[in-house]
Design a protein around this motif. Sequence first.
Motif, short mmCIF file in Angstrom:
data_model
loop_
_atom_site.label_atom_id
_atom_site.label_comp_id
_atom_site.label_asym_id
_atom_site.label_seq_id
_atom_site.Cartn_x
_atom_site.Cartn_y
_atom_site.Cartn_z
N ILE A 1 50.01 33.58 52.28
CA ILE A 1 49.71 32.47 51.37
C ILE A 1 48.54 32.87 50.48
O ILE A 1 47.48 33.27 50.97
CB ILE A 1 49.35 31.19 52.15
N LEU A 2 48.73 32.76 49.18
CA LEU A 2 47.68 33.06 48.22
C LEU A 2 47.00 31.77 47.80
O LEU A 2 47.67 30.79 47.49
CB LEU A 2 48.26 33.79 47.01
N SER A 3 45.67 31.77 47.80
CA SER A 3 44.88 30.61 47.36
C SER A 3 43.93 31.05 46.25
O SER A 3 43.26 32.08 46.40
CB SER A 3 44.05 30.03 48.51
N GLY A 4 43.87 30.28 45.17
CA GLY A 4 42.93 30.64 44.12
C GLY A 4 42.95 29.67 42.95
O GLY A 4 43.63 28.64 42.96
N ILE A 5 42.17 30.02 41.94
CA ILE A 5 42.06 29.23 40.71
C ILE A 5 42.48 30.13 39.54
O ILE A 5 42.02 31.28 39.44
CB ILE A 5 40.61 28.74 40.50
N PHE A 6 43.32 29.59 38.65
CA PHE A 6 43.90 30.42 37.59
C PHE A 6 43.86 29.71 36.25
O PHE A 6 44.03 28.49 36.18
CB PHE A 6 45.36 30.76 37.93
N THR A 7 43.68 30.49 35.19
CA THR A 7 43.96 29.99 33.85
C THR A 7 45.47 30.10 33.65
O THR A 7 46.19 30.73 34.44
CB THR A 7 43.24 30.82 32.79
N GLU A 8 45.96 29.49 32.58
CA GLU A 8 47.39 29.59 32.29
C GLU A 8 47.81 31.05 32.12
O GLU A 8 48.84 31.49 32.64
CB GLU A 8 47.73 28.80 31.02
N LEU B 1 42.18 42.28 47.27
CA LEU B 1 41.06 42.89 46.55
C LEU B 1 41.50 43.38 45.17
O LEU B 1 40.73 43.32 44.20
CB LEU B 1 40.48 44.03 47.37
N THR B 2 42.74 43.85 45.07
CA THR B 2 43.27 44.26 43.76
C THR B 2 43.35 43.08 42.81
O THR B 2 42.94 43.15 41.65
CB THR B 2 44.67 44.90 43.93
N LEU B 3 43.88 41.96 43.32
CA LEU B 3 43.98 40.76 42.49
C LEU B 3 42.60 40.22 42.11
O LEU B 3 42.39 39.77 40.98
CB LEU B 3 44.78 39.68 43.24
N ARG B 4 41.68 40.28 43.05
CA ARG B 4 40.32 39.84 42.73
C ARG B 4 39.74 40.68 41.61
O ARG B 4 39.12 40.15 40.67
CB ARG B 4 39.44 39.93 43.98
N GLY B 5 39.93 42.00 41.67
CA GLY B 5 39.43 42.88 40.62
C GLY B 5 40.08 42.59 39.28
O GLY B 5 39.41 42.60 38.23
N MET B 6 41.38 42.32 39.30
CA MET B 6 42.07 41.97 38.05
C MET B 6 41.48 40.70 37.45
O MET B 6 41.29 40.59 36.23
CB MET B 6 43.56 41.77 38.34
N GLY B 7 41.21 39.73 38.31
CA GLY B 7 40.66 38.46 37.83
C GLY B 7 39.26 38.60 37.28
O GLY B 7 38.91 37.97 36.27
N GLU B 8 38.45 39.42 37.94
CA GLU B 8 37.07 39.62 37.48
C GLU B 8 37.06 40.36 36.14
O GLU B 8 36.18 40.11 35.30
CB GLU B 8 36.29 40.38 38.54
N GLU B 9 38.03 41.23 35.93
CA GLU B 9 38.08 42.00 34.69
C GLU B 9 38.32 41.10 33.48
O GLU B 9 37.68 41.26 32.43
CB GLU B 9 39.20 43.04 34.79
N LYS B 10 39.23 40.13 33.61
CA LYS B 10 39.58 39.28 32.47
C LYS B 10 39.12 37.83 32.65
O LYS B 10 39.36 37.00 31.77
CB LYS B 10 41.09 39.31 32.23
N GLU B 11 38.49 37.53 33.78
CA GLU B 11 37.98 36.19 34.07
C GLU B 11 39.07 35.13 33.95
O GLU B 11 38.85 34.04 33.41
CB GLU B 11 36.80 35.85 33.15
N ASP B 12 40.26 35.47 34.46
CA ASP B 12 41.37 34.53 34.36
C ASP B 12 41.96 34.16 35.72
O ASP B 12 42.90 33.38 35.78
CB ASP B 12 42.47 35.08 33.44
N MET B 13 41.42 34.72 36.80
CA MET B 13 41.85 34.31 38.13
C MET B 13 40.75 34.56 39.15
O MET B 13 40.02 35.54 39.07
CB MET B 13 43.15 34.99 38.55
N ILE B 14 40.64 33.62 40.08
CA ILE B 14 39.72 33.74 41.21
C ILE B 14 40.57 33.65 42.47
O ILE B 14 41.19 32.62 42.73
CB ILE B 14 38.66 32.61 41.20
#
Length: 376
Positions: free
Chosen positions: A53-60, A127-140
């Motif tokens: 289960i993935l939990s997080g906050i996302f932009t569109e 951790l890969t997804l977290r890094g992707m989100g931090e790069e573009k600030e579009d997912m936590i």
Amino acid sequence: MCRLFAITSKEPLSPMVAVEALDVMREGHDGSGVGLFLRDLGGPFEEMKDAPILSGIFTESGLKRLDAFMMNLGFMTKYKLTIKVPKAPPPGVPKRDIYLIRAYEYPEEWDEMTETEKLRKLVHLRLTLRGMGEEKEDMIVFSLWPDAVMIKEIGDPMRVANHLKLDRKELKARIIMAQGRQNTNYAINLYACHPFFLEGFSTMTNGENTAFVPIKEYLSSRGFEGYTGYQSDSEVFTHILHYTLKNLGFGIEGYKHVITPLADEDLEAHPNAALLKALKHSCRRMIIDGPNCVIGSLTDHSLFMVQDRKKLRPGVVGGKPGTFAFSSEICGLDAAIPDRDKTKDFQPMYLDTAIVGPDRQEVRICRQTDPLPPLH
């Protein structure tokens, strides 16, 4: 100081039980943030205990990136709970697009993997997804693990809970951990909000860990990519728990011996003196410096509470067969389990570990002066 509350129940509960307990302790937190961790889930997640289960906050745009990335890997959605919120959030709560809780089917090529291999790859993927989100600030991305949901947000806990409508029937759990945050930084990073989670182990802390730097450096040198992040000095408590039980093979009784070992003169009289002397020497860089009260949960769905030597942060455990809670203050217990036998409430001292097992029948107390059970 922050305020902590955790509850374990035979029947699935709404996270609002924990939020309401935090609300009665609101004089102990400043409303700058809330973290919720749910495991042993009920509702629609009850039938998919093995699904990550993935939990997080996302932009569109972040959600579109997530979908493309996960589909490319072969992950297909099994069930999702998408929380779209009003455009105008309450005072103190940031404007967000989407809060997402999504259960996946594993890719077909993962079928040949052992369970251990699958779970270790989930750590890498998170951790890969977290890094992707931090790069573009579009997912936590807070968590990616079977039978676990994590929700974190800036703002007063009750306002956040009402904003997200956390009283919904789809969101229930038998174990709920909650922290009402007091901001000790100039800017709030949601990755610094408790509870923290790693491979089935979770902790949250009220206190200050001034030994953070040597502990972080030691864990980071262990060669495991999960020992990373460290936006908070308290995240190391989760990683020490993971290291103690998963790498060293101790039970929860050994955790206290790693973070707050006995004085040398007390070790001499211990039934496991030789083992504990060696442990104290080899793990000396993971000794904490408080004050800290730590509440945590284990892979078998046990809950526990420990204090460090300074015992300057409040903590109490109480309840009744089938339902027990751990709280920073007794008023939090009163809000959640008012009909318990209050004469059995227990406040752990610095030698104690208070544990409620997965059967949820009683509070077990083990002291550091007790013999250790056999290693796993």
